[in-house]
Design an enzyme around this catalytic site. Structure first.
Site, PDB file in Angstrom:
ATOM      1  N   SER A 188       0.816  -1.222   0.000  1.00  0.00           N
ATOM      2  CA  SER A 188       0.000   0.000   0.000  1.00  0.00           C
ATOM      3  C   SER A 188       0.848   1.271   0.000  1.00  0.00           C
ATOM      4  CB  SER A 188      -0.965   0.018   1.202  1.00  0.00           C
ATOM      5  OG  SER A 188      -1.795  -1.126   1.190  1.00  0.00           O
ATOM      6  N   ARG A 189       2.086   1.147  -0.457  1.00  0.00           N
ATOM      7  CA  ARG A 189       3.019   2.282  -0.527  1.00  0.00           C
ATOM      8  C   ARG A 189       3.352   2.855   0.856  1.00  0.00           C
ATOM      9  NH1 ARG A 189       3.518   0.032  -4.678  1.00  0.00           N
ATOM     10  NH2 ARG A 189       3.565   0.957  -6.762  1.00  0.00           N
ATOM     11  N   LEU A 190       3.090   2.093   1.905  1.00  0.00           N
ATOM     12  CA  LEU A 190       3.463   2.516   3.251  1.00  0.00           C
ATOM     13  C   LEU A 190       4.845   1.952   3.567  1.00  0.00           C
ATOM     14  CD1 LEU A 190       0.031   2.058   5.078  1.00  0.00           C
ATOM     15  CD2 LEU A 190       1.015   4.141   4.090  1.00  0.00           C
TER      16      LEU A 190
END
Length: 210
Positions: A188-190
């Protein structure tokens, strides 16, 4: 071609403060060893970014040849564009991208030339063709054609035979880090980003937002 639609979910690993080393050099050694063990293509390849007197940045890929508590070492032509830029602005940034492991390491700091004896020793360890090539190539200069390189190589091979000395314009650089960043891709691009910065001679480790 829809480049905007190209996406990948990064889910291989995590980078946690409790699992990372308090010393960035040891953390780098750990990740470099893992990249080599994973048989990542050219794990020793790194991008070097420099800035010239005109303020324009430039990058190129070189190969790391050593690292220890003093810094990160590579070798090149001192008269190349990067050499000329480092002579004016002796600071640089390095980046390793081990895409198979979904990892990036960024290193920033001041750059100095290595000791002449260290450059001599490494130059002597190179294959003969590479030693001749260091003489034959006026790196970053405009040349008429590839034939110029071939002719130069033939000339220096005939002149030096099996014992070409290290050219005066060729040698090592050492980047002395004051900042490290370790990036681990996450879902999630975290992503996980841990930065180490020098503060009063000690390394401070802190998490950055992705």
């Amino acid at each position: 071609m829809d480049l905007a639609a190209l996406r990948k979910s990064y889910e291989r690993d995590a980078l946690d403060e409790t699992a990372s080393d308090a010393d960035p050099l040891r953390q780098f050694e750990r990740w470099m060893t893992q990249a080599i063990d994973a048989q990542v293509p050219e794990p020793n390849a790194m991008t070097v970014a420099t800035v010239g007197a005109d303020g324009r940045p430039s990058t190129r890929v070189v190969l790391i040849k050593g690292f220890d508590a003093r810094g990160i070492v590579w070798y090149t032509n001192y008269d190349s564009r990067k050499g000329r830029e480092l002579a004016v602005n002796p600071y640089a940034a390095l980046q390793f991208h081990w895409i198979e492991l979904e990892r990036v390491v960024r290193i920033e700091g001041r750059v100095e030339k290595t000791e002449p004896e260290l450059s001599d020793a490494y130059f002597a360890s190179r294959p003969l063709d590479s030693r001749i090539g260091a003489w034959a190539s006026p790196q970053s200069q405009v040349i008429p054609s590839r034939a110029t390189l071939v002719a130069n190589a033939a000339k220096y091979a005939a002149s030096f035979a099996l014992s070409p000395p290290r050219p005066p314009h060729w040698g090592g650089y050492r980047l002395v880090p004051d900042t490290w960043e370790f990036w681990q891709g996450r879902k999630s691009r975290l992503h996980d980003r841990l930065r180490y910065r020098l503060d009063g001679g000690a390394w401070v480790r802190e998490r950055l937002a992705p």
